[in-house]
Design a protein around this motif. Structure first.
Motif, PDB file in Angstrom:
ATOM      1  N   ARG A  70      10.288   9.988 -10.338  1.00 52.38           N
ATOM      2  CA  ARG A  70      11.909   9.247 -10.532  1.00 52.38           C
ATOM      3  C   ARG A  70      11.627   7.779 -10.552  1.00 52.38           C
ATOM      4  O   ARG A  70      11.037   7.245 -10.059  1.00 52.38           O
ATOM      5  CB  ARG A  70      12.832   9.644  -9.396  1.00 52.38           C
ATOM      6  N   TYR A  71      12.815   7.336 -11.451  1.00 52.29           N
ATOM      7  CA  TYR A  71      13.014   5.908 -11.657  1.00 52.29           C
ATOM      8  C   TYR A  71      14.208   5.410 -11.570  1.00 52.29           C
ATOM      9  O   TYR A  71      15.141   6.178 -11.537  1.00 52.29           O
ATOM     10  CB  TYR A  71      12.362   5.443 -12.873  1.00 52.29           C
ATOM     11  N   ARG A  72      14.356   4.123 -11.002  1.00 55.73           N
ATOM     12  CA  ARG A  72      15.665   3.641 -10.989  1.00 55.73           C
ATOM     13  C   ARG A  72      15.720   2.456 -12.231  1.00 55.73           C
ATOM     14  O   ARG A  72      14.851   1.635 -12.088  1.00 55.73           O
ATOM     15  CB  ARG A  72      15.758   2.843  -9.366  1.00 55.73           C
TER      16      ARG A  72
ATOM     17  N   ILE B  57      10.484   5.246  -8.087  1.00 52.38           N
ATOM     18  CA  ILE B  57      11.169   5.360  -6.718  1.00 52.38           C
ATOM     19  C   ILE B  57       9.636   6.078  -6.110  1.00 52.38           C
ATOM     20  O   ILE B  57       9.256   7.255  -6.524  1.00 52.38           O
ATOM     21  CB  ILE B  57      12.129   6.293  -6.959  1.00 52.38           C
ATOM     22  N   GLY B  58       9.190   5.718  -5.098  1.00 47.98           N
ATOM     23  CA  GLY B  58       8.192   6.212  -4.138  1.00 47.98           C
ATOM     24  C   GLY B  58       8.401   6.795  -2.975  1.00 47.98           C
ATOM     25  O   GLY B  58       9.761   6.688  -2.663  1.00 47.98           O
ATOM     26  N   ALA B  59       7.469   7.652  -2.484  1.00 48.93           N
ATOM     27  CA  ALA B  59       7.918   8.342  -1.274  1.00 48.93           C
ATOM     28  C   ALA B  59       8.298   7.290   0.237  1.00 48.93           C
ATOM     29  O   ALA B  59       8.975   7.719   0.883  1.00 48.93           O
ATOM     30  CB  ALA B  59       6.735   9.093  -0.983  1.00 48.93           C
ATOM     31  N   HIS B  60       7.619   6.073  -0.218  1.00 49.03           N
ATOM     32  CA  HIS B  60       8.016   5.282   0.962  1.00 49.03           C
ATOM     33  C   HIS B  60       8.906   4.000   0.501  1.00 49.03           C
ATOM     34  O   HIS B  60       9.014   2.906   1.259  1.00 49.03           O
ATOM     35  CB  HIS B  60       6.831   4.805   1.475  1.00 49.03           C
ATOM     36  N   GLY B  61       9.103   3.958  -0.911  1.00 52.09           N
ATOM     37  CA  GLY B  61      10.086   2.735  -1.259  1.00 52.09           C
ATOM     38  C   GLY B  61       9.847   2.832  -2.465  1.00 52.09           C
ATOM     39  O   GLY B  61       9.188   3.234  -3.541  1.00 52.09           O
ATOM     40  N   LEU B  62      10.550   1.700  -3.289  1.00 53.66           N
ATOM     41  CA  LEU B  62      10.624   1.310  -4.670  1.00 53.66           C
ATOM     42  C   LEU B  62       9.420   0.366  -4.958  1.00 53.66           C
ATOM     43  O   LEU B  62       9.156  -0.575  -4.378  1.00 53.66           O
ATOM     44  CB  LEU B  62      11.862   0.807  -4.998  1.00 53.66           C
ATOM     45  N   SER B  63       8.897   0.296  -6.193  1.00 54.40           N
ATOM     46  CA  SER B  63       8.033  -0.381  -6.800  1.00 54.40           C
ATOM     47  C   SER B  63       8.665  -1.627  -7.284  1.00 54.40           C
ATOM     48  O   SER B  63       9.888  -1.634  -7.342  1.00 54.40           O
ATOM     49  CB  SER B  63       7.418   0.207  -8.064  1.00 54.40           C
ATOM     50  N   PRO B  64       7.983  -2.820  -7.401  1.00 47.37           N
ATOM     51  CA  PRO B  64       8.411  -3.870  -7.949  1.00 47.37           C
ATOM     52  C   PRO B  64       9.121  -3.568  -9.363  1.00 47.37           C
ATOM     53  O   PRO B  64       8.836  -2.516  -9.992  1.00 47.37           O
ATOM     54  CB  PRO B  64       7.424  -4.745  -8.087  1.00 47.37           C
ATOM     55  N   SER B  65       9.869  -4.453  -9.835  1.00 49.83           N
ATOM     56  CA  SER B  65      10.702  -4.104 -10.857  1.00 49.83           C
ATOM     57  C   SER B  65       9.881  -4.737 -12.290  1.00 49.83           C
ATOM     58  O   SER B  65       9.433  -5.958 -12.058  1.00 49.83           O
ATOM     59  CB  SER B  65      11.983  -4.609 -11.033  1.00 49.83           C
ATOM     60  N   THR B  66       9.937  -4.182 -13.062  1.00 50.14           N
ATOM     61  CA  THR B  66       9.377  -4.628 -14.572  1.00 50.14           C
ATOM     62  C   THR B  66      10.791  -5.019 -15.554  1.00 50.14           C
ATOM     63  O   THR B  66      11.444  -4.039 -15.760  1.00 50.14           O
ATOM     64  CB  THR B  66       8.394  -3.618 -15.288  1.00 50.14           C
ATOM     65  N   ILE B  67      10.858  -6.009 -16.170  1.00 47.33           N
ATOM     66  CA  ILE B  67      12.020  -6.251 -16.992  1.00 47.33           C
ATOM     67  C   ILE B  67      11.614  -6.511 -18.242  1.00 47.33           C
ATOM     68  O   ILE B  67      10.688  -7.131 -18.701  1.00 47.33           O
ATOM     69  CB  ILE B  67      12.728  -7.756 -16.219  1.00 47.33           C
ATOM     70  N   LEU B  68      12.773  -5.981 -19.044  1.00 46.28           N
ATOM     71  CA  LEU B  68      12.480  -6.233 -20.631  1.00 46.28           C
ATOM     72  C   LEU B  68      13.734  -6.680 -20.925  1.00 46.28           C
ATOM     73  O   LEU B  68      14.823  -6.376 -20.784  1.00 46.28           O
ATOM     74  CB  LEU B  68      12.342  -4.740 -21.275  1.00 46.28           C
ATOM     75  N   GLU B  69      13.710  -7.933 -21.448  1.00 45.59           N
ATOM     76  CA  GLU B  69      14.878  -8.711 -22.066  1.00 45.59           C
ATOM     77  C   GLU B  69      15.241  -8.212 -23.263  1.00 45.59           C
ATOM     78  O   GLU B  69      14.430  -7.818 -24.184  1.00 45.59           O
ATOM     79  CB  GLU B  69      14.519 -10.302 -22.235  1.00 45.59           C
ATOM     80  N   LEU B  70      16.521  -7.912 -23.526  1.00 42.09           N
ATOM     81  CA  LEU B  70      16.861  -7.290 -25.012  1.00 42.09           C
ATOM     82  C   LEU B  70      17.585  -8.633 -25.598  1.00 42.09           C
ATOM     83  O   LEU B  70      18.466  -9.216 -24.964  1.00 42.09           O
ATOM     84  CB  LEU B  70      17.814  -6.187 -24.861  1.00 42.09           C
TER      85      LEU B  70
ATOM     86  N   ALA C 220       0.881  -1.084   0.138  1.00 43.83           N
ATOM     87  CA  ALA C 220       0.084   0.079  -0.074  1.00 43.83           C
ATOM     88  C   ALA C 220       0.958   1.281  -0.095  1.00 43.83           C
ATOM     89  O   ALA C 220       0.311   2.378  -0.171  1.00 43.83           O
ATOM     90  CB  ALA C 220      -0.687  -0.096   1.263  1.00 43.83           C
ATOM     91  N   LEU C 221       2.176   1.149   0.291  1.00 38.95           N
ATOM     92  CA  LEU C 221       3.297   2.422   0.288  1.00 38.95           C
ATOM     93  C   LEU C 221       3.835   2.595  -0.898  1.00 38.95           C
ATOM     94  O   LEU C 221       4.279   3.895  -1.150  1.00 38.95           O
ATOM     95  CB  LEU C 221       3.966   2.118   1.598  1.00 38.95           C
ATOM     96  N   VAL C 222       4.168   1.525  -1.852  1.00 35.69           N
ATOM     97  CA  VAL C 222       5.060   1.780  -2.931  1.00 35.69           C
ATOM     98  C   VAL C 222       4.323   1.959  -4.014  1.00 35.69           C
ATOM     99  O   VAL C 222       3.095   1.135  -4.087  1.00 35.69           O
ATOM    100  CB  VAL C 222       6.069   0.665  -2.824  1.00 35.69           C
ATOM    101  N   PRO C 223       4.714   2.513  -5.168  1.00 34.22           N
ATOM    102  CA  PRO C 223       3.864   2.781  -6.420  1.00 34.22           C
ATOM    103  C   PRO C 223       3.889   1.210  -7.002  1.00 34.22           C
ATOM    104  O   PRO C 223       4.916   0.354  -6.873  1.00 34.22           O
ATOM    105  CB  PRO C 223       4.824   3.427  -7.245  1.00 34.22           C
ATOM    106  N   PRO C 224       2.771   0.966  -7.850  1.00 40.17           N
ATOM    107  CA  PRO C 224       3.008  -0.257  -8.752  1.00 40.17           C
ATOM    108  C   PRO C 224       4.142  -0.451  -9.895  1.00 40.17           C
ATOM    109  O   PRO C 224       4.725   0.736 -10.136  1.00 40.17           O
ATOM    110  CB  PRO C 224       1.490  -0.229  -9.343  1.00 40.17           C
ATOM    111  N   ALA C 225       4.392  -1.365 -10.174  1.00 38.14           N
ATOM    112  CA  ALA C 225       5.457  -1.561 -11.243  1.00 38.14           C
ATOM    113  C   ALA C 225       5.170  -0.685 -12.497  1.00 38.14           C
ATOM    114  O   ALA C 225       3.889  -0.992 -12.948  1.00 38.14           O
ATOM    115  CB  ALA C 225       5.840  -3.101 -11.332  1.00 38.14           C
ATOM    116  N   PRO C 226       6.011  -0.330 -13.469  1.00 37.42           N
ATOM    117  CA  PRO C 226       5.824   0.319 -14.556  1.00 37.42           C
ATOM    118  C   PRO C 226       5.229  -0.825 -15.432  1.00 37.42           C
ATOM    119  O   PRO C 226       5.762  -2.032 -15.465  1.00 37.42           O
ATOM    120  CB  PRO C 226       6.950   0.875 -15.002  1.00 37.42           C
ATOM    121  N   VAL C 227       4.765  -0.208 -16.625  1.00 34.01           N
ATOM    122  CA  VAL C 227       4.369  -1.381 -17.504  1.00 34.01           C
ATOM    123  C   VAL C 227       4.430  -0.714 -19.070  1.00 34.01           C
ATOM    124  O   VAL C 227       4.883   0.225 -19.312  1.00 34.01           O
ATOM    125  CB  VAL C 227       2.741  -1.756 -17.589  1.00 34.01           C
ATOM    126  N   HIS C 228       4.306  -1.879 -19.865  1.00 31.60           N
ATOM    127  CA  HIS C 228       4.401  -1.445 -21.286  1.00 31.60           C
ATOM    128  C   HIS C 228       5.863  -0.872 -21.615  1.00 31.60           C
ATOM    129  O   HIS C 228       6.302  -0.095 -22.372  1.00 31.60           O
ATOM    130  CB  HIS C 228       3.470  -0.535 -21.945  1.00 31.60           C
TER     131      HIS C 228
END
Length: 721
Positions: A662-664, A702-715, A615-623
């Protein structure tokens, strides 16, 4: 010569023992008990229904099975309990107060066999199966002469100040939860079983009079009776009236008689108009007897509510009579009793006075007789001796009449629903409303029986240390998965898969909704670790439902799609049935455990949840997607998501939901080494050299209370492209 008059009245309730029978019986029956000046005729019906706690309140002797309120004879102060509930972002938490009470209620001054149902404010507190609908401790003392003091009362008052109440049946409630009763001690009434079966009215009267009254003949059966009133006389008169009986004077006792039976014949020679024609017949006017009689009683078939039966005779007259009988009777029996009483009133308008020689001195008041020239059976109502002539005033004995059918009216009993066992689930939820600032644990509880109401919670986030966490909200609709939904994309409506669920009890229901309802958040359920919505709920019988028209992976729970197995949880999310508990930040990464104990549970049900701070961290980015630009760089783009915006509105970005954007970026090379870059845009450009050395790109917001889960793109490997 002085006149000696002995009277045995034979009217209804009240009167059968009146007069001066003591001159014949002697002192075998206590004058102060049976022959004091006449007072009230037993308890009124309302007195058995209203609970009291006043000093000097009379406690009845109970027979058969009766519903009584009892008298509170001991109580503690209310005990206050506090629990805190989250108020959401920017709002203070809410402190809820609840109360419990311990008290004792006197039921009967006569030993009983047990207690059946118990009502609180008219609702069932204890069902016929002995299950309590609200949490409490309960002990019953049957009124034996060997019972010991109650330990709770002794602990509060001291053993030296705690009576054992031997001979008194009473109940003790320990920590009765008062939330269901407006945080006050409710008005209680008890179904008390004093005897296993219905008892004859005569047997009850004999016991009340310490066997100074005999009842050798069959009398009306009463399912229950509460003996109280101004005296033993009052209760015995009530019983005699219920039986339609009267008393015959014996040498050292009274005998209760009723109806026709063995009668003493008086021959023509014995009856005459000697001594001035004192033998005569008198008939009062029809108006002297009631034309209508109403009997009030308690009806077992209607949960011992007060019932009324009315009898009406044809002919003249406007008088009405009312009888109140603190006894349990069925409607047919009460109707027969009312009609028989009305008949007796009418028959007793006729009185026969017989003048007999002094040798008839042995004809006792209350004796059955037959009179030459007069049909039927008569009883001696008054006995007089004047100048060696015995004058007997007699009234007719009503013949037995068949009982007609009667109805007690519509039955609206308090529902007696089984509680069953408590089922509980605990889990974290992404924000469903205002943004959270601390981890939040959602607890949903329900029962395997339709009568389940609530449970008390204990919470542990530090090993074996448990703290109270208040009580459950409304019962939740919950159960388990029978057939999992399988895998499906989160961005498309799933019209292929069906979930088969089994709910905890048959009273739980699910409903359909349309697309507008789904868009508004309807039919949202936690299924395993996936939040999903369903459009159709098809009942299959046996507590099973098929759910179709699925919207999957709601609120960024797409990692849970397809992970469910049979036996996983199903919880329909409803704000009124969820208990939300704020957790300290340091609990993230740990496990929260919840215990829930309902009114019927011998052991508490347990559930646990891994605390990840969802409930504290943003959802993982998509697409995430990669595009080679003309200058040889590779652009990686993505779409951010927000904790604070889930509506799909074309052309409008979701609100940020964080203090800054912001994003990591995590770049993984062929050797598995990871390098990190941060950016404030939802894109990044990789040089040709960096792209050549990168096999995977991970993006975390990067959220105010932590990092979202990671979304991974394989190259792909550039050499293979």
């Amino acid at each position: 010569m002085a006149t000696v008059i002995l009277t045995v009245a034979g009217s209804l309730i009240g009167g059968p023992v009146g007069g001066a029978i003591g001159a014949m019986i002697g002192n075998s029956i206590d004058r102060e008990v049976l022959f004091r000046p006449k007072g009230r005729e037993g308890p009124r019906l309302t007195e058995l229904r209203v609970q009291t706690s006043s000093y000097g309140t009379q406690i009845p002797k109970l027979f058969g099975t009766m519903r009584v309120a009892g008298s509170v004879i001991w109580a503690t102060d209310l005990i206050e309990h506090r629990s805190k509930q989250s108020g959401g972002k920017g709002r203070p938490s809410v402190t809820n107060f609840s109360y419990t009470a311990s008290f004792a209620v006197a039921l009967s001054m006569r030993r009983i066999l047990g207690v059946g149902r118990i009502w609180a404010d008219g609702k069932l507190l204890r069902g016929a199966a002995g299950d309590f609908k609200t949490r409490c401790g309960f002990r019953l003392y049957l009124g034996g002469e060997d019972q010991q003091p109650d330990p709770l009362i002794a602990a509060a008052e001291g053993i030296a100040m705690t009576p054992a109440h031997r001979g008194l049946a009473y109940a003790v409630f320990e920590d009765l939860e008062l939330a269901d009763f407006g945080n006050r001690i409710p008005s209680l009434s008890f179904e008390v079983i004093a005897d296993a079966d219905a008892l004859p009215a005569g047997r009850i009267a004999a016991e009340l009079s310490a066997e100074m009254l005999m009842a050798p003949e069959a009398t009306v059966l009463l399912a229950g009776f509460a003996a109280s009133g101004a005296s033993v006389r009052a209760a015995v008169e009530t019983l005699a009236g219920a039986a339609g009986g009267w008393f015959r004077a014996e040498a050292r006792a009274l005998t209760l008689l009723s109806g026709a039976g063995v009668a003493l014949p008086l021959s023509d020679a014995a009856v005459g108009d000697a001594q001035g024609g004192r033998g005569r017949r008198d008939i009062a006017a029809a108006e002297a007897a009631p034309r209508t009689l109403t009997l009030a009683y308690y009806e077992p078939a209607r949960d011992y509510q007060a019932g009324v039966q009315r009898a009406v005779r044809p002919g003249a007259g406007m008088r009405e009579a009312r009888m109140e009988l603190a006894a349990a009777i069925d409607a047919t029996g009460a109707r027969a009793m009312a009609e028989a009483a009305l008949m007796r009133f009418d028959l007793e308008r006729e009185r026969r006075t017989l003048a007999l020689p002094w040798r008839a001195l042995g004809t006792r008041p209350g004796e059955r007789v037959t009179i030459a020239g007069a049909p039927g059976t008569w009883r001696v109502d008054r006995w007089r001796l004047e100048n060696m002539v015995v004058l007997l005033e007699c009234v007719a004995v009503a013949p037995a009449t068949p009982a007609g059918e009667a109805s007690g009216g519509r039955v609206l009993p308090a529902p007696d629903l089984a509680i069953g066992d408590t089922a509980v689930h605990a889990f974290e939820l992404p924000p469903l409303g205002a943004l959270a600032t601390v981890p939040q644990l959602a607890i949903a509880a329900g029962g395997t029986g339709p009568g389940w109401r609530n449970a008390a919670f204990l919470l542990s986030t530090e090993g074996e240390s448990w703290v109270p966490a208040g009580a459950s909200a409304m019962p939740a609709v919950l159960g388990q998965i029978v057939t999992p939904p399988g895998g499906a994309p989160a961005h498309l409506a799933d019209r292929i898969h069906t979930i088969l669920v089994e709910l905890a009890n048959g009273a739980m229901l699910l409903d359909d909704t349309d697309d507008a309802g789904l868009a508004a958040g309807g039919n949202l359920a936690m299924v395993g670790d996936e939040l999903l919505q369903f459009a159709q709920a098809v009942p299959l019988g046996g507590r099973r439902w098929a759910l179709r028209g699925l919207w999957r992976g709601r609120r960024a729970t797409e990692p849970g799609i397809g992970s469910q197995v049979a036996g996983d949880r199903f919880v329909l999310l409803d704000a009124e049935s969820l208990t939300m508990i704020d957790l300290p930040l340091q609990t993230i990464g740990g496990v929260a455990r919840a215990l829930a104990q309902g009114a019927r549970d011998e052991e508490a049900a347990e559930a646990q949840a891994q605390i990840r701070g969802v409930a504290l961290v943003p959802p993982a980015p998509v697409h995430l997607r990669a595009r080679l630009l003309p200058d040889g760089t590779t652009e990686i783009r993505w779409v951010r998501r927000s904790r604070n915006g889930w509506d799909w509105i074309d052309g409008v970005d979701a609100p940020l939901g964080e203090e800054t954007e912001r994003y990591r970026i995590l770049l993984t090379d062929p050797a598995g080494e990871i390098s990190t870059i941060e950016t404030s845009e939802s894109r990044i450009a990789l040089s040709a050299e960096t792209r050549f050395a990168t096999r995977a790109v991970g993006v975390r917001q990067i959220g105010a209370h932590g990092l979202s889960p990671s979304t991974i793109l394989e190259l792909p490997d550039p050499g293979e492209a």
